[in-house]
Scaffold this motif. Structure first.
Motif, mmCIF file in Angstrom:
data_model
loop_
_atom_site.group_PDB
_atom_site.id
_atom_site.type_symbol
_atom_site.label_atom_id
_atom_site.label_comp_id
_atom_site.label_asym_id
_atom_site.label_seq_id
_atom_site.Cartn_x
_atom_site.Cartn_y
_atom_site.Cartn_z
ATOM 1 N N VAL A 1 84.760 44.747 15.569
ATOM 2 C CA VAL A 1 83.866 45.835 14.878
ATOM 3 C C VAL A 1 84.276 45.680 13.523
ATOM 4 N N THR A 2 83.269 45.470 12.638
ATOM 5 C CA THR A 2 83.295 45.176 11.186
ATOM 6 C C THR A 2 82.534 46.528 10.509
ATOM 7 N N ALA A 3 82.650 46.681 9.314
ATOM 8 C CA ALA A 3 82.018 47.593 8.565
ATOM 9 C C ALA A 3 80.288 48.021 8.878
ATOM 10 N N GLU A 4 79.836 46.678 9.094
ATOM 11 C CA GLU A 4 78.232 46.737 9.254
ATOM 12 C C GLU A 4 78.162 47.008 10.786
ATOM 13 N N LEU A 5 76.960 48.177 11.069
ATOM 14 C CA LEU A 5 77.000 48.483 12.325
ATOM 15 C C LEU A 5 76.518 47.486 13.250
ATOM 16 N N ASP A 6 77.133 47.622 14.533
ATOM 17 C CA ASP A 6 76.755 46.371 15.746
ATOM 18 C C ASP A 6 76.946 45.091 15.192
ATOM 19 N N ASP A 7 77.676 44.650 14.114
ATOM 20 C CA ASP A 7 77.739 43.336 13.521
ATOM 21 C C ASP A 7 79.116 43.025 13.980
ATOM 22 N N GLY A 8 79.581 41.835 13.441
ATOM 23 C CA GLY A 8 80.829 41.400 13.645
ATOM 24 C C GLY A 8 80.797 40.329 14.775
ATOM 25 N N PRO A 9 81.929 39.418 14.791
ATOM 26 C CA PRO A 9 81.923 38.161 15.468
ATOM 27 C C PRO A 9 81.826 38.637 16.983
ATOM 28 N N ILE A 10 80.806 37.972 17.621
ATOM 29 C CA ILE A 10 80.553 38.076 19.115
ATOM 30 C C ILE A 10 81.435 37.265 19.953
ATOM 31 N N LEU A 11 82.250 38.079 20.794
ATOM 32 C CA LEU A 11 83.404 37.592 21.736
ATOM 33 C C LEU A 11 82.993 37.198 23.140
ATOM 34 N N GLY A 12 81.420 37.628 23.505
ATOM 35 C CA GLY A 12 81.047 37.435 24.725
ATOM 36 C C GLY A 12 79.582 38.047 25.009
ATOM 37 N N GLN A 13 78.518 37.278 25.831
ATOM 38 C CA GLN A 13 77.403 38.046 25.965
ATOM 39 C C GLN A 13 76.983 37.698 27.378
ATOM 40 N N THR A 14 76.261 38.691 27.870
ATOM 41 C CA THR A 14 75.504 38.511 29.210
ATOM 42 C C THR A 14 74.010 38.723 29.151
ATOM 43 N N PRO A 15 73.190 37.687 29.272
ATOM 44 C CA PRO A 15 71.777 38.013 29.469
ATOM 45 C C PRO A 15 71.400 38.505 30.932
ATOM 46 N N VAL A 16 70.519 39.373 30.820
ATOM 47 C CA VAL A 16 70.070 39.856 32.186
ATOM 48 C C VAL A 16 68.450 39.852 32.227
ATOM 49 N N ALA A 17 67.723 39.308 33.067
ATOM 50 C CA ALA A 17 66.492 38.939 33.183
ATOM 51 C C ALA A 17 65.952 40.414 33.406
ATOM 52 N N ILE A 18 64.738 40.492 32.369
ATOM 53 C CA ILE A 18 63.713 41.580 32.485
ATOM 54 C C ILE A 18 62.898 41.588 33.593
ATOM 55 N N LEU A 19 62.694 42.364 34.699
ATOM 56 C CA LEU A 19 61.719 42.229 35.856
ATOM 57 C C LEU A 19 60.399 43.024 35.549
ATOM 58 N N PRO A 20 59.201 42.461 36.242
ATOM 59 C CA PRO A 20 58.068 43.265 35.949
ATOM 60 C C PRO A 20 58.211 44.566 36.354
ATOM 61 N N GLY A 21 57.690 45.275 35.610
ATOM 62 C CA GLY A 21 57.621 46.931 35.945
ATOM 63 C C GLY A 21 58.985 47.739 35.460
ATOM 64 N N ASP A 22 60.043 46.911 34.843
ATOM 65 C CA ASP A 22 61.279 47.518 34.463
ATOM 66 C C ASP A 22 60.740 48.435 33.426
ATOM 67 N N THR A 23 61.418 49.734 33.552
ATOM 68 C CA THR A 23 61.653 50.633 32.404
ATOM 69 C C THR A 23 63.037 50.528 31.762
ATOM 70 N N ALA A 24 62.933 51.240 30.839
ATOM 71 C CA ALA A 24 64.452 51.133 29.851
ATOM 72 C C ALA A 24 65.554 51.711 30.884
ATOM 73 N N ASP A 25 65.263 52.545 31.828
ATOM 74 C CA ASP A 25 66.308 53.158 32.665
ATOM 75 C C ASP A 25 66.452 52.126 33.831
ATOM 76 N N SER A 26 65.766 51.481 34.299
ATOM 77 C CA SER A 26 66.114 50.510 35.348
ATOM 78 C C SER A 26 66.693 49.097 34.616
ATOM 79 N N LEU A 27 66.329 48.935 33.356
ATOM 80 C CA LEU A 27 67.118 47.634 32.707
ATOM 81 C C LEU A 27 68.254 48.238 32.323
ATOM 82 N N ALA A 28 68.412 49.519 31.867
ATOM 83 C CA ALA A 28 69.781 49.690 31.423
ATOM 84 C C ALA A 28 70.854 49.765 32.616
#
Ligand code: GAR
Length: 209
Positions: A139-166
């Motif tokens: 966390v740095t002063a800028e919102l959702d900024d700062g050095p990234i320590l790790g990421q996981t991509p998650v495939a979006i499926l056909p018919g996904d809603t914000a809730d199902s993806l979340a």
């Protein structure tokens, strides 16, 4: 073990994931406090039942600085070394960020730098992205900024809603956060060195408009 405090505002499933991972004998961190701006946060009860100290103080009627000051005191009283934000839905004052710079992590439900802020899954689906995901960053002063320590991509499926993806991204969050936290606190680099690195990076960023 490194002493970690987790800040939550809601359900606290990421906090629970960090807490369960901490039960492994070889986990390099322990959770010493779960604190919230919301006394009704579901995660507080879960933490209590697991024998973890909890603290809650509503932000209503307080300035950002006043409320952050109260949270800071609670963190210090618990001898906190690292802070993990886990669905802590408050923008932090710059004073608070400075005090924990290099020792405070956040999890965000997007592949940063894409989709800072809210409604990340909706925005990824609307943009036609092939993947959503999650990021753990310092966390740095800028919102959702700062050095990234790790990421996981998650495939979006056909018919996904914000809730199902979340819901699927949340599974990835639980794994990513505990892994990143364990690696981060286990690093041999001293916290002071990390603070210096974060400052250096912040200084090299272009000025915001
Ligand atoms: C998580 O998806 C987390 O990434 C997100 O809130 C959710 C909290 O869930 N955080 C943010 O949006 C921060 N800007 P949880 O309380 O079950 O861990």
């Amino acid at each position: 073990k490194a002493r970690v405090a987790v800040l939550i505002s809601g359900t606290g499933t990421n906090m629970a994931a960090l807490l369960y991972a901490a039960k492994a004998t070889d986990c390099p961190y322990e959770i010493v406090l779960v604190a919230s701006n919301n006394p009704d946060a579901g995660g507080l009860k879960l933490a209590e039942a697991e024998g973890i100290a909890t603290f809650a103080h509503p932000h209503k009627g307080l300035s950002r600085e006043e409320h952050d000051g109260i949270m800071h005191e609670a963190l210090i009283a618990a001898k906190t070394e690292f802070v993990a934000l886990a669905g802590y839905m408050r923008i932090l004052s710059s004073g608070f960020v400075e005090k924990w710079e290099g020792r405070m992590l956040n999890i965000h439900p997007s592949l940063l730098p894409k989709y800072k802020g809210l409604h990340t899954h909706e925005r990824a689906i609307e943009a036609g992205d092939s993947h959503g995901g999650c990021s753990v960053h310092l966390v740095t002063a800028e919102l959702d900024d700062g050095p990234i320590l790790g990421q996981t991509p998650v495939a979006i499926l056909p018919g996904d809603t914000a809730d199902s993806l979340a819901a699927r991204v949340l599974i990835a969050e639980h794994q990513l956060y505990s892994r990143c936290l364990a690696v981060f606190v286990g690093r041999e680099t001293s916290p002071d060195h990390l603070v210096a690195q974060v400052r250096e990076r912040a200084l090299s960023l272009p000025e915001a408009d």
